[in-house]
Design an enzyme around this catalytic site. Structure first.
Site, PDB file in Angstrom:
ATOM      1  N   HIS A   4       0.816  -1.220   0.000  1.00 10.27           N
ATOM      2  CA  HIS A   4       0.000   0.000   0.000  1.00 10.27           C
ATOM      3  C   HIS A   4       0.849   1.270   0.000  1.00 10.27           C
ATOM      4  O   HIS A   4       0.345   2.345  -0.307  1.00 10.27           O
ATOM      5  CB  HIS A   4      -0.997  -0.001   1.168  1.00 10.27           C
ATOM      6  CG  HIS A   4      -0.410   0.260   2.517  1.00 10.27           C
ATOM      7  ND1 HIS A   4      -0.128  -0.737   3.421  1.00 10.27           N
ATOM      8  CD2 HIS A   4      -0.069   1.421   3.139  1.00 10.27           C
ATOM      9  CE1 HIS A   4       0.340  -0.200   4.528  1.00 10.27           C
ATOM     10  NE2 HIS A   4       0.394   1.114   4.378  1.00 10.27           N
ATOM     11  N   ASP A  18       0.131  -7.526   1.260  1.00  7.25           N
ATOM     12  CA  ASP A  18       0.611  -6.171   1.539  1.00  7.25           C
ATOM     13  C   ASP A  18       2.137  -6.110   1.548  1.00  7.25           C
ATOM     14  O   ASP A  18       2.738  -5.367   2.324  1.00  7.25           O
ATOM     15  CB  ASP A  18       0.052  -5.630   2.857  1.00  7.25           C
ATOM     16  CG  ASP A  18       0.109  -4.112   2.926  1.00  7.25           C
ATOM     17  OD1 ASP A  18       0.182  -3.472   1.869  1.00  7.25           O
ATOM     18  OD2 ASP A  18       0.101  -3.563   4.046  1.00  7.25           O
ATOM     19  N   SER A  41       4.656   2.509   7.957  1.00  9.35           N
ATOM     20  CA  SER A  41       4.322   1.328   7.165  1.00  9.35           C
ATOM     21  C   SER A  41       5.511   0.861   6.334  1.00  9.35           C
ATOM     22  O   SER A  41       6.132   1.663   5.624  1.00  9.35           O
ATOM     23  CB  SER A  41       3.150   1.627   6.228  1.00  9.35           C
ATOM     24  OG  SER A  41       1.971   1.839   6.952  1.00  9.35           O
TER      25      SER A  41
END
Length: 369
Positions: free
Chosen positions: A103, A134, A217
């Site tokens: 993402h 992911d 992230s």
């Protein structure tokens, strides 16, 4: 009278002497106690080893991973669209391989990275990525990466063990930020939105209480020795929730990274149905679907694709699928999580309720084109 006065005077003298003795003893005793305590404290400090003094410090462990961690900047049409973190997990004569979240780079046509210990933007190539895992892999020239992280084992870390993250919360300005906490949970199944649909998938993750913010992230989650045990992926964002971050176990992340490296096209199994949660009563009413009495778990089939495995197996609109194999589920996210444990070509038993009657059929999973 004189005798009485003398006795009183003597009594006064005795009292004063006693008070003076008490004061001297008190001061002396206090001095002796203070001196004794100081000597004991000094002895205790002398007996503490250096490792015990620094057991709460993770600075040397941070050094093990800091130089291999980067801020990831994703661009589309020369416009910055997102930032995140990443780390060099592998290196050969030609390339250094950087792991990050899918993402973070989703929708980008160009990516640049910058190391924590450097100030130079480096062009990175997007090797590939996959939405449900992911995980994404970037590459840069090998000579531009000075260090590689050490890979640990998430199974070896116990609840309440110290963990830390290195990342870039809020972007490049705060790159190299270190946060520390404990492992709060293992094998958590967290409902996530990965494709734009509400709660469309479950991820198996590690739960931590170390601060996780936008930009973290893709960064490494490390054990107390500085070995990477996971990759930061998400956090719960609610006003009443604090300190609930999540990381993909490194074993799962590496499995997908290795497949991406090899050029494998990661394809999820397909049965060829559109479905909704059983709780979507208004939508089911719009579709003129009536649920059988007593059915409160499963997903409802809304449409069956032509030439699909489901159509060949006899699945119809209005069927309520309640099991995959021997596993029951209550939502679309759970259904997809269980389905994606299988591979294309696997045969799997599907249990469904049609008009109050329980049926079971074997379906050969297809490839989602």
């Amino acid at each position: 009278m004189n005798e009485l006065n003398i006795k009183n005077k003597n009594s006064t003298i005795i009292i004063v002497v006693c008070m003076m003795l008490s004061f001297v003893c008190g001061v002396g005793g206090g001095y002796l106690y203070s001196t004794s305590s100081t000597k004991v404290s000094e002895q205790v400090i002398k007996n503490i080893t250096r490792s015990e003094l620094v057991e709460n410090s993770i600075s040397s462990s941070v050094d093990n991973v800091y130089g291999a961690t980067v801020v990831v900047m994703s661009y589309k049409s020369d416009k910055l669209i997102s930032t995140g973190s990443g780390f060099v997990y592998k290196k050969d004569d030609k390339n250094a391989y950087i792991m990050t979240n899918y993402h973070v780079i989703d929708g980008a046509d160009a990516v640049k990275v910058e190391f924590n210990d450097g100030n130079t933007l480096i062009d990175a190539k997007i090797l590939g990525g996959e939405v449900y895992s992911d995980i994404a892999v970037l590459t840069i020239d090998s000579n531009k990466a000075n260090s590689v992280v050490e890979i640990g084992k998430s199974d070896a870390v116990k609840l309440a063990d110290t963990v830390f993250t290195v990342g870039s919360p809020m972007g490049k300005e705060y790159k190299g930020t270190v946060t520390k906490g404990i492992l709060s949970g293992k094998d958590r199944l967290v409902e996530v939105n990965l494709t734009g649909e509400a709660s469309d998938y479950y991820m198996k993750v590690l739960q931590i209480d170390a601060a996780v913010n936008p930009g973290n992230s893709g960064g490494p989650l490390c054990d107390v020795s500085g070995n990477v045990i996971g990759i930061i992926s998400l956090k719960i964002v609610q006003n009443e929730v604090e300190g609930m971050g999540f990381a993909i176990p490194i074993e799962d992340a590496l499995n997908y990274a290795n497949r991406i490296e090899s050029g494998e096209d990661i394809v999820r199994p397909y049965i060829g149905i559109s479905m909704v949660d059983i709780s979507e009563e208004y939508y089911l009413w719009q579709q003129r679907i009536t649920l059988p009495d007593g059915v409160d778990k499963g997903v409802v089939v809304i449409e069956v694709a032509n030439n699909s495995p489901a159509l060949k197996a006899g699945i119809k609109k209005g069927d309520v699928i309640t099991k995959i194999g021997d596993v029951e589920f209550s939502s679309l996210a759970e259904f997809r999580y269980e389905l994606y444990k299988y591979e294309v070509g696997d045969k799997v038993s599907i249990t469904y309720n049609r008009g109050g009657k329980i049926n079971s059929v074997e379906i050969t999973l297809g490839k989602n084109s």
